[in-house]
Design an enzyme around this catalytic site. Structure first.
Site, PDB file in Angstrom:
ATOM      1  N   ARG A  67       0.855  -1.186   0.000  1.00  0.00           N
ATOM      2  CA  ARG A  67       0.000   0.000   0.000  1.00  0.00           C
ATOM      3  C   ARG A  67       0.893   1.238   0.000  1.00  0.00           C
ATOM      4  O   ARG A  67       1.565   1.536   0.984  1.00  0.00           O
ATOM      5  CB  ARG A  67      -0.930   0.001   1.213  1.00  0.00           C
ATOM      6  CG  ARG A  67      -2.007  -1.071   1.164  1.00  0.00           C
ATOM      7  CD  ARG A  67      -2.872  -0.928  -0.065  1.00  0.00           C
ATOM      8  NE  ARG A  67      -4.066  -1.773  -0.023  1.00  0.00           N
ATOM      9  CZ  ARG A  67      -4.918  -1.901  -1.033  1.00  0.00           C
ATOM     10  NH1 ARG A  67      -4.692  -1.247  -2.174  1.00  0.00           N
ATOM     11  NH2 ARG A  67      -5.982  -2.662  -0.924  1.00  0.00           N
ATOM     12  N   ALA A  79     -10.305  -7.513  -1.168  1.00  0.00           N
ATOM     13  CA  ALA A  79     -11.177  -6.337  -1.276  1.00  0.00           C
ATOM     14  C   ALA A  79     -10.985  -5.681  -2.631  1.00  0.00           C
ATOM     15  O   ALA A  79     -10.010  -5.945  -3.341  1.00  0.00           O
ATOM     16  CB  ALA A  79     -10.862  -5.335  -0.153  1.00  0.00           C
ATOM     17  N   GLU A  96     -14.049  -9.898  -6.747  1.00  0.00           N
ATOM     18  CA  GLU A  96     -12.775  -9.659  -6.071  1.00  0.00           C
ATOM     19  C   GLU A  96     -12.235 -10.922  -5.415  1.00  0.00           C
ATOM     20  O   GLU A  96     -11.019 -11.143  -5.389  1.00  0.00           O
ATOM     21  CB  GLU A  96     -12.937  -8.545  -5.023  1.00  0.00           C
ATOM     22  CG  GLU A  96     -13.224  -7.171  -5.613  1.00  0.00           C
ATOM     23  CD  GLU A  96     -12.108  -6.666  -6.516  1.00  0.00           C
ATOM     24  OE1 GLU A  96     -10.934  -7.063  -6.319  1.00  0.00           O
ATOM     25  OE2 GLU A  96     -12.402  -5.874  -7.422  1.00  0.00           O
ATOM     26  N   GLU A 100      -8.524 -11.953  -6.581  1.00  0.00           N
ATOM     27  CA  GLU A 100      -7.417 -11.784  -5.642  1.00  0.00           C
ATOM     28  C   GLU A 100      -6.917 -13.100  -5.056  1.00  0.00           C
ATOM     29  O   GLU A 100      -5.713 -13.251  -4.822  1.00  0.00           O
ATOM     30  CB  GLU A 100      -7.824 -10.814  -4.524  1.00  0.00           C
ATOM     31  CG  GLU A 100      -8.089  -9.397  -5.032  1.00  0.00           C
ATOM     32  CD  GLU A 100      -7.870  -8.341  -3.974  1.00  0.00           C
ATOM     33  OE1 GLU A 100      -7.960  -8.662  -2.777  1.00  0.00           O
ATOM     34  OE2 GLU A 100      -7.623  -7.177  -4.348  1.00  0.00           O
ATOM     35  N   GLU A 145      -1.498  -6.887  -7.958  1.00  0.00           N
ATOM     36  CA  GLU A 145      -2.103  -8.178  -7.650  1.00  0.00           C
ATOM     37  C   GLU A 145      -1.123  -9.319  -7.920  1.00  0.00           C
ATOM     38  O   GLU A 145      -1.172 -10.364  -7.269  1.00  0.00           O
ATOM     39  CB  GLU A 145      -3.395  -8.381  -8.431  1.00  0.00           C
ATOM     40  CG  GLU A 145      -4.539  -7.514  -7.927  1.00  0.00           C
ATOM     41  CD  GLU A 145      -5.866  -7.861  -8.572  1.00  0.00           C
ATOM     42  OE1 GLU A 145      -5.890  -8.721  -9.465  1.00  0.00           O
ATOM     43  OE2 GLU A 145      -6.883  -7.263  -8.182  1.00  0.00           O
TER      44      GLU A 145
END
Length: 215
Positions: A67, A79, A96, A100, A145
């Protein structure tokens, strides 16, 4: 003098500061009790979903993801953003979960709705509980991802991580604690299509209007 708790906070004027791909920033002049106005910066957001996916062994699926605003990788629940005002939140959550972590779920319900930071943004995340898991092929759609790591963690361990500060994402903390409450029988989840009063709509409507004007 206006009675405490009864004032209606109307917007006297508003102007856009920045309109980006994922968020917008506007400046509102809000009428305060007594008649004065105060500037309020508001970050508009598309809205998002997160998934507390529990397997039959009592594990919850966590992801470790970079992040950039924090400058490090953190533990979160799977998410993602809601694509637009017409997308059903459950459909977004199902998408998602596949993208993910390569999972589908038989049963879906709502755990909590989390206002990320209501002092300056309308972002609200709906956290779902997903059970009856099975694996499917995962399609990696982006560079971030591709770097994502998924791990199944005992739910009690995830709760410990949240309370120890090892999970700092707000929706993940709320989702893990809510999942434990449901799993222990302390509380019951809501229906998957439960009303979502604070779902963000303004930024998605902007994007829809811009797309329509481009044709």
């Amino acid at each position: 003098m206006t009675e405490a708790g009864t004032h209606e906070f109307t917007v006297a004027s508003t102007r856009d500061i920045h309109i980006g791909r994922v968020v917008g920033l506007r400046l509102d002049q809000v009428v305060m009790p007594g008649g004065n106005t105060a500037a309020r910066e508001v970050v508009e957001h598309l809205g998002a979903v997160a998934i507390a996916a529990l397997d039959d062994d009592g594990n919850v699926v966590l992801i470790h993801q970079y992040r950039h605003p924090l400058g490090r990788r953190i533990w979160e629940l799977p998410a993602g953003l809601i694509d637009g005002p017409g997308e059903d939140p459950v459909d977004a959550a199902k998408r998602e979960l596949v993208e993910e972590v390569g999972l589908v779920a038989e049963d879906w319900s709502v755990l909590v709705d989390v206002a990320a930071s209501p002092g300056f943004t309308d972002e609200v995340v709906r956290v779902f509980l997903a059970t009856g898991l099975s694996s499917v092929e995962r399609e990696v759609l982006g560079d971030e991802e591709a770097d994502l790591v998924a791990k199944r963690v005992p739910l009690v361990e995830a709760v410990r991580m949240a309370l120890a500060g090892e999970i700092v994402n707000g929706a993940a903390i709320a989702g893990v604690l809510a999942a434990q409450a449901v799993d222990s029988g302390t509380a019951a989840p809501r229906q998957a299509d439960a009303p979502w009063v604070d779902r963000p709509t303004r930024f998605a409507a902007r994007q829809q209007a811009q797309a329509g004007g481009a044709h």
